[in-house]
Write an enzyme that holds these catalytic residues in place. Structure first.
Site, PDB file in Angstrom:
ATOM      1  CE1 TYR A 143      12.451   2.159   0.721  1.00 46.53           C
ATOM      2  CE2 TYR A 143      14.068   0.677   0.267  1.00 46.53           C
ATOM      3  CZ  TYR A 143      12.940   0.869   0.831  1.00 46.53           C
ATOM      4  OH  TYR A 143      12.156  -0.041   1.610  1.00 46.53           O
ATOM      5  CB  CYS A 144      14.263   8.465   1.697  1.00 45.88           C
ATOM      6  SG  CYS A 144      14.574   9.474   0.425  1.00 45.88           S
ATOM      7  CE  LYS A 145       5.643  10.889   1.260  1.00 49.00           C
ATOM      8  NZ  LYS A 145       4.919  11.805   1.944  1.00 49.00           N
ATOM      9  CE1 TYR A 154       7.574   0.627  -0.385  1.00 47.60           C
ATOM     10  CE2 TYR A 154       6.001   2.471   0.377  1.00 47.60           C
ATOM     11  CZ  TYR A 154       6.435   1.089   0.011  1.00 47.60           C
ATOM     12  OH  TYR A 154       5.417   0.219   0.372  1.00 47.60           O
TER      13      TYR A 154
END
Length: 478
Positions: free
Chosen positions: A433-435, A462
């Protein structure tokens, strides 16, 4: 006086054409190699000839167009001679040139440029005070600050250490920056400030999106100009600087030595659709599928990396591609010319061949050369995270990670994933995952190239996890 502004959103980089309409002469300030045609077109439209080229410093984040303009037009190079022996433009003596030191003045027509040595971002950095000799006043009207002062920020002092490998230079450069800023504060408040970058550049940490400012406004609002204590300033300046992309060191070298001319770069071959050819490409170099992440996730060719063609394409190409290996593009023919130009803006000149990306639609699900990965939501995966039956990988920046992350996660910033992939276990599925989901899609493709078979990307990243976490008490109450 004529002033034209050019802005590359993908690199958050600004360059300028300054012209004297009385004499029909012009100079380009901090030119980009990828913007040459725009400079020429603008100059023709306004009836001026580009007779000069100048730079505020040896750039690290894009390939300079100074050598290209000097070669094509015979324009004189006006370049810094400050900073010591290690910070000289090695190619400049091949062309008409003028090396500049603090206090020097040169002219383009009736426009005067006074050199101010402003080290801090780099040792050789100069700023240029501009005076319109045809105006009624003889006072300067503005200053080109390059990577010294931005709107709301100042240039980072740590790139020599992080990108060029000059050990222990960060604090030394930060002290230079503090002293340069004291000099800047003494300039008249009315002077316009024309910086070299805007929001999104990795050459600072808090750049504003407004294209220009004034000395007075920056003295009131720029965080870096509020310090009167040198040590506290240095501590604040060095804290929280973003990761330095590895291609920065290559840009420093090429801009110092001089890059090859664009006309000497061979045009890529446009190949007929063939999955067999793509498989050969994966053995010979790096193959980039430029489709949107959602399309790539559903179906793609084994061994291919996904870097979607969007605003972040150049950034991640710089982080992830190897300057010494051939590059192959799976890209729509209509986009290829722009992609080539974008890659050449950071010196990635080895694009050997291209192919339309929708070759994958011709292959069946049973073809072992065809892959996919799952895009999952928090509702689908939350229980698996809680029981730790899945390896959770956060690929955001260190600053984002420190501000908050999924508790079970491990951290590897996307730009370092290729070199760190061998440390990630293969005994569990990987949830990345990232932002919001853009970087995790690239990461999922990289993990598959490195042999990870069960890879998932968290839809919404996130931000979605954080949103769901805040809603959970309400759900539990019901």
């Amino acid at each position: 006086m004529l002033l034209k502004y050019f802005y590359d959103e993908k690199l958050a980089q600004a360059s300028y054409l300054v012209g004297c309409q009385a004499t029909g002469e012009a100079i380009i300030v901090d030119p980009s190699r990828s913007n040459i045609e725009a400079y020429l077109k603008t100059a023709r439209a306004h009836g001026v000839r580009i007779v000069g080229v100048t730079e505020t410093h040896i750039h690290a984040d894009f390939l300079s167009g100074s050598k290209e303009l000097a070669s094509r037009l015979g324009a004189t190079l006006y370049l810094s001679d400050e900073g010591g022996a290690d910070w000289k433009y090695e190619y400049a003596t091949e062309y008409q040139h003028c090396f500049l030191r603090n206090g020097d003045v040169f002219s383009i027509g009736n426009i005067n440029f006074e050199v101010v040595h402003t080290p801090g971002h780099t040792p050789e950095h100069i700023s240029l005070l501009v005076t319109d000799g045809g105006a009624s006043t003889k006072d300067p009207l503005g200053i080109f600050t390059g990577d010294f002062v931005f709107v709301g920020d100042v240039g980072r002092p740590d790139l020599l250490e992080k990108a060029a490998g000059v050990h222990g230079s960060s604090e030394k450069m930060a002290r230079m920056m503090y002293r340069s800023l004291q000099q800047f504060k003494n300039l008249p408040d009315y002077l316009q400030v024309w910086p070299g970058h805007g929001a999104g550049s990795a050459c600072g940490k808090a750049l504003g999106a407004i294209p220009s400012s004034t000395i007075g406004y920056e003295k009131r609002t720029n965080w870096a100009l509020q310090y009167d204590n040198e040590d506290r300033f240095i501590e604040a300046l060095l804290a929280g600087q973003p990761e330095a992309p590895p291609y920065f060191s290559m840009m420093k070298r090429l801009n110092k030595e001089g890059a090859q001319q664009i006309r000497s770069i061979a045009a890529p071959l446009c190949m007929e659709v063939s999955i067999d050819i793509v498989q050969e490409w994966t053995e010979q170099g790096i193959v980039i599928d430029t489709r949107p992440a959602s399309e790539f996730a559903t179906k793609h060719i084994r061994g291919v990396i996904n870097i979607p063609y969007n605003k972040s394409f150049v950034t991640w190409a710089g982080w992830l591609l190897d300057y010494d290996r051939p590059i192959y593009l799976l890209a729509c023919n209509a986009d290829v010319a722009d992609m080539i130009n974008d890659l050449q803006s950071i010196g990635l000149d080895r694009v050997v061949a291209t192919m339309e990306p929708y070759i994958i639609e011709q292959e069946g699900e049973s073809d072992s050369r065809v892959m996919k990965y799952e895009e999952v939501t928090m509702d689908q995966i939350d229980g698996t995270i809680q029981t730790e039956r899945i390896y959770v990988l956060d690929v955001r920046s260190m600053g984002e990670w420190e501000e908050g992350h999924i508790p079970q996660a491990k951290h590897v910033m996307l730009g370092h994933l290729q070199e760190q992939a061998h440390k990630i276990p293969h005994d569990k599925p990987i949830l990345v995952y990232c932002k919001t989901g853009g970087r995790s899609a690239i990461a999922a493709s990289l993990l598959q190239v490195h042999g990870f078979k069960e890879v998932q990307s968290l839809v919404g990243g996130y931000e979605e996890w954080n949103k769901q976490k805040k809603l959970r008490p309400t759900r539990d109450a019901k």
